[in-house]
Scaffold this motif. Structure first.
Motif, PDB file in Angstrom:
ATOM      1  N   TYR A 114      51.042  66.535  63.591  1.00 53.08           N
ATOM      2  CA  TYR A 114      51.237  65.110  63.479  1.00 53.08           C
ATOM      3  C   TYR A 114      52.434  64.730  63.682  1.00 53.08           C
ATOM      4  O   TYR A 114      53.172  63.627  64.051  1.00 53.08           O
TER       5      TYR A 114
ATOM      6  N   HIS B  51      54.176  63.588  53.567  1.00 48.28           N
ATOM      7  CA  HIS B  51      54.082  62.452  54.442  1.00 48.28           C
ATOM      8  C   HIS B  51      55.050  61.457  54.032  1.00 48.28           C
ATOM      9  O   HIS B  51      54.974  60.200  54.643  1.00 48.28           O
TER      10      HIS B  51
ATOM     11  N   GLN C 296      56.394  59.897  57.026  1.00 50.58           N
ATOM     12  CA  GLN C 296      55.591  58.695  57.756  1.00 50.58           C
ATOM     13  C   GLN C 296      55.614  57.622  57.177  1.00 50.58           C
ATOM     14  O   GLN C 296      55.786  56.350  57.955  1.00 50.58           O
TER      15      GLN C 296
ATOM     16  N   ASP D 140      44.399  61.849  53.609  1.00 49.76           N
ATOM     17  CA  ASP D 140      45.308  61.553  54.783  1.00 49.76           C
ATOM     18  C   ASP D 140      44.785  61.838  56.129  1.00 49.76           C
ATOM     19  O   ASP D 140      45.222  61.546  57.257  1.00 49.76           O
TER      20      ASP D 140
ATOM     21  N   GLN E 115      45.281  59.237  59.217  1.00 50.02           N
ATOM     22  CA  GLN E 115      46.152  59.715  60.290  1.00 50.02           C
ATOM     23  C   GLN E 115      45.589  59.385  61.443  1.00 50.02           C
ATOM     24  O   GLN E 115      46.138  59.308  62.449  1.00 50.02           O
TER      25      GLN E 115
END
Length: 471
Positions: A135, A255, A258, A344, A348
């Motif tokens: 990711y 994360h 992100q 998650d 995602q």
């Protein structure tokens, strides 16, 4: 009975990003689709194998030859339609997408010199080791290779428009009411400056990754090969992928990075939304004319005189959807129950939608702006109809002279309020008021020379600050 669209081949798109707006969102498919996720997983798995073997991490195993290294790196490079179908077939058996990646790679090592080393594939890894790095690669690629170039192109468009219209006078509106004049270019420059800051801020975000096992302790690594410095192995691998190493995690990389990216992109989207609504308003005021050829073949289905500002309305809607998705992602992804839960993973998979709607909005904004012609005559007429906006200039001069001791200039604000509030004042009326104030000659002449079109202060020169903002 009506046909079921679900049975039609090829499949009918469920979302507009994969249907009506496919062309605009298509560049993100290489980065944020399920196929892109699996290609990045293949990159991570094969590079991990190379890293371990070439680094001599596992005692007794040989390093790779150039041909073997090329063979491994060709696996993700060759991942296309056939590979996607094969992976899906394997996943139907494993009911586990990352395990299917492992088996997919091992199939390609069968019958080669690497077959005896095939158990090195995915060794010491939990699925999240592979997923978080995948990711990270995907989102970094989508932001830097697709979204940012499109966003920067919009900023460039705005800067060009600001410079072209830097000296075109325009009536301002504060609280929706006529206010101190400005120039069109200065107001466009404000948006170019705001968005330019975001364009410079977003690339500075770190993209983090980790590869430290089932609960972030390197437990399997340390018990299998206690002689290795596994933190150093992890750090150098993550950095080899071009990412920033996160040294302290649970099973998942946290994360937070992100959430930081999504917050910045969402903020940029809200500024773009402000741009869309302001330009829409300027169109409604007649300050811009729309060229029908640039907006679409039909303006209104029933009113042939109209050219609707559909590009800006479309941008508004898509930015609202994008912002909502980005906010949810930023909120959800920073939280996990204890060492791991799967929220998650599901969240995602929607990153592509969030960026897709934003990219679509940027496309519409650029097309909308490209289809506009400035109407300086309409702006000039609006200014000429609002001479009362010079009340600020007159009372400011009166106050300045008053505090300097010039007599007869008491209560300047109140006197201008009596003249201008709630009523129109034309040029003759404003000049007559100025003549009757008994001002010193220099100040009187300066005010008499003013008109709403020339009362723009530093507006035109402020556009030059766009260059300063890049310094």
């Amino acid at each position: 009975m009506a046909h079921s669209f679900a049975d039609i081949t090829p499949p009918i798109a469920l979302t507009p990003l994969d249907g009506r707006y496919r062309a605009q969102a298509a560049p993100l498919v290489d980065h944020l689709s399920e196929a892109a996720l699996n290609r990045c997983r293949l990159v991570v798995e094969t590079e991990w194998m190379i890293h371990l073997l070439d680094g001599g991490v596992i005692p007794g195993l040989r390093t790779l030859t150039d041909e073997e290294r090329a063979l491994l790196r060709a696996i993700p490079e060759d991942f296309g339609a056939e590979g996607i179908a094969e992976h899906a077939e394997i996943e139907r058996e494993t009911v586990h997408d990352v395990k299917a990646i492992e088996y997919y790679i091992k199939r390609r090592l069968a019958g080669t010199s690497l077959e005896p080393l095939s158990e090195v594939v995915h060794i010491y890894c939990t699925s999240e080791d592979v997923n978080n790095l995948s990711y990270a690669l995907m989102i970094r690629g989508a932001v830097h290779d697709v979204w940012l170039p499109a966003f920067q192109a919009l900023v460039d468009d705005l800067e060009a428009l600001a410079r072209d219209t830097a000296e075109v006078p325009m009536l301002s509106r504060t609280h929706g009411q006529p206010a101190t004049p400005t120039t069109l270019g200065k107001e466009i420059a404000v948006f170019a400056h705001r968005l330019g800051r975001q364009a410079r801020r977003i690339p500075a975000n770190q993209t983090l990754g980790k590869i430290n096992g089932a609960t972030g302790t390197y437990a399997a690594h340390a018990v299998a090969v206690p002689t290795a410095d596994w933190e150093e192995v992890a750090r150098t691998f993550v950095e080899h992928l071009g990412l920033t190493w996160n040294p302290l995690t649970t099973q998942i990389e946290s994360h937070d990075w992100q959430a930081e990216v999504y917050a910045d992109v969402a903020r940029a989207g809200r500024i773009m939304h402000n741009l869309a609504t302001d330009v829409w308003t300027y169109i409604s005021l007649g300050y811009f004319r729309q060229r029908l050829s640039a907006q679409g073949g039909t303006g209104s289905s029933t009113m042939p005189h109209k050219v609707n500002p559909i590009r800006f309305e479309n941008a508004e809607a898509n930015l609202e959807i994008s912002g909502a998705l980005l906010d949810v992602l930023a909120q959800t992804l920073v939280t996990t129950r204890l060492q791991r839960d799967l929220t998650d993973s599901s969240s995602q998979r929607n990153v592509g939608m969030a960026f897709g709607h934003s990219l679509l909005a940027i496309s519409n904004l650029r097309k909308g702006l490209a289809g506009l012609d400035v109407d300086p005559d309409a702006m000039a007429a609006d200014l000429e109809a609002n001479w009362e906006v010079l009340g600020e200039a007159v009372q400011s001069v009166m106050r300045t002279l008053g505090v300097q001791g010039v007599p007869g200039l008491d209560n300047p604000y109140e006197r201008l309020k009596d003249l201008t509030r709630g009523q129109r004042v034309d040029g003759a009326g404003m000049r007559a008021f100025i003549e009757g104030l008994g001002l010193p000659e220099a100040e009187r002449d300066r005010l008499l020379a003013l008109s709403p079109a020339t009362y723009t202060g530093y507006a035109a020169r402020l556009v030059e600050r766009l260059e300063d903002g890049k310094a």
